[in-house]
Design an enzyme around this catalytic site. Structure first.
Site: not given
Ligand code: FAD
Length: 286
Positions: A17, A108, A110, A124, A144, A148, A157, A175, A211
């Site tokens: 990455e 999704r 942060d 997401a 995660y 998360h 989750e 993660q 870091q």
């Molecule tokens: P989601 O899958 O939407 O989950 C977020 C939270 O919402 C979780 O608690 C989940 O259980 C909950 N949830 C999911 N679906 C629902 C639903 N239908 N109803 C209610 N709750 C729900 N961030 C960046 O900004 N740019 C990047 O390039 C980036 N790359 C990443 C790469 C990896 C491998 C990882 C692990 C993380 C990355 N992130 C990045 C961070 C990520 O965007 C954050 O962790 C963010 O807070 C959650 O994103 P997610 O896609 O996991 O969200």
């Protein structure tokens, strides 16, 4: 090639990455990093995407194009949705399709108090389903091992993760974590929940105590006592900390490989020296 197809052909899949260089820095500045990373022959390189309001996001796509066209390596474009409208995602997906960039990590993103969220996407999984309706994308998602930080429970989750996979995620990247047992237990929960897609552990080699403390605060990963001791012992000796950080990451990866994981995703932090050292340590294992 689609990541789902790579997984069918090869096990374990090795990926790196990277993030786009800061705005104002020439994209060519990353060539030295890419040259070394490409020598290590990863199966794909994923490129991070800003959470919104960032002029750097077109650079994610530019960098992915560069990886594909100049280095002949499959890129995965990260795409976040919380701060974008459907019209904006349409624009991104159009550019991706025009450039044959079909592998996307749907996220999704942060929450950032300085960037307003938009109404179209809340999770997401909604982006995954939307992208699948827009074109022939191979979509992956984040997962995660230690939950998360916003999740109410592990059960909630896992239900949401299963829903993301049902919406179309064909692979999951995890993660970072420092205790492999956390990953094994998470993987077992995934399989019990009926999540059958490849789940690749994410490993971040540590070379800097500040870091890692910042990262851990952000993502909620725990630091095992064994790891803390190493950090505390060598925090003021850069070379020693580098050696210890590499050795820790390599031992984590060897154990994961011995347990037959689907792949290894290395958070390189754009540091090719780190990637090379890790790859030399596992050269005959992947
Ligand atoms: P989601 O899958 O939407 O989950 C977020 C939270 O919402 C979780 O608690 C989940 O259980 C909950 N949830 C999911 N679906 C629902 C639903 N239908 N109803 C209610 N709750 C729900 N961030 C960046 O900004 N740019 C990047 O390039 C980036 N790359 C990443 C790469 C990896 C491998 C990882 C692990 C993380 C990355 N992130 C990045 C961070 C990520 O965007 C954050 O962790 C963010 O807070 C959650 O994103 P997610 O896609 O996991 O969200």
């Amino acid at each position: 090639m689609k990541i789902s197809e790579i997984h069918k052909k090869k096990r374990p899949v090795l990926s790196f990455e990277i993030f786009p260089p800061k705005h104002g820095t020439a994209l060519q500045n990353i060539d030295e990093t890419l040259a070394i990373l490409s020598e290590l022959k990863p199966d794909f390189i994923s490129v991070t995407f800003g959470a919104g309001g960032s002029s750097n996001n077109n650079r994610t796509i530019e960098l992915a194009k560069k990886i594909k066209q100049e280095y002949n390596i499959e890129p995965v474009v990260h795409l976040t949705c919380l701060t974008y409208s459907k019209a904006e995602i349409d624009e991104f997906s159009q550019i991706l399709l025009e450039n044959d960039l079909k592998n996307v990590l749907a996220l999704r993103g942060d929450r950032n108090p300085d960037i307003p969220v938009k109404e179209d996407f809340k999770h997401a999984g909604e982006l995954t389903a939307y992208l699948k309706s827009k074109g022939d994308f191979c979509v992956g998602g984040a997962c995660y091992p230690e939950c998360h930080p916003e999740s109410a429970s592990r059960v909630a989750e896992m239900r949401h993760l299963k829903a993301k996979v049902d919406a179309g995620d064909e692979f999951l990247l995890s993660q970072l974590f420092f205790e492999n047992d956390m990953f094994y237990s998470f993987l077992e929960d995934c399989r019990i929940a009926g999540i059958e897609v490849p789940v690749t552990p994410g490993i971040m080699p540590v070379i800097n105590k500040a870091q890692i403390e910042r990262m851990v605060t952000l993502c909620g990963a725990s630091l095992p006592e064994r790891f803390r001791k190493i950090m505390n012992r060598y925090e003021n000796d850069k070379e020693a900390l580098f050696d210890a950080g590499m050795a820790y990451a390599i031992s984590q990866i060897i154990d994961l490989l011995a347990n037959d994981v689907d792949g290894i995703h290395l958070y390189t932090m754009n540091n090719p020296v780190v990637a090379r050292r890790i790859c030399e340590g596992i050269r005959n294992l992947v």
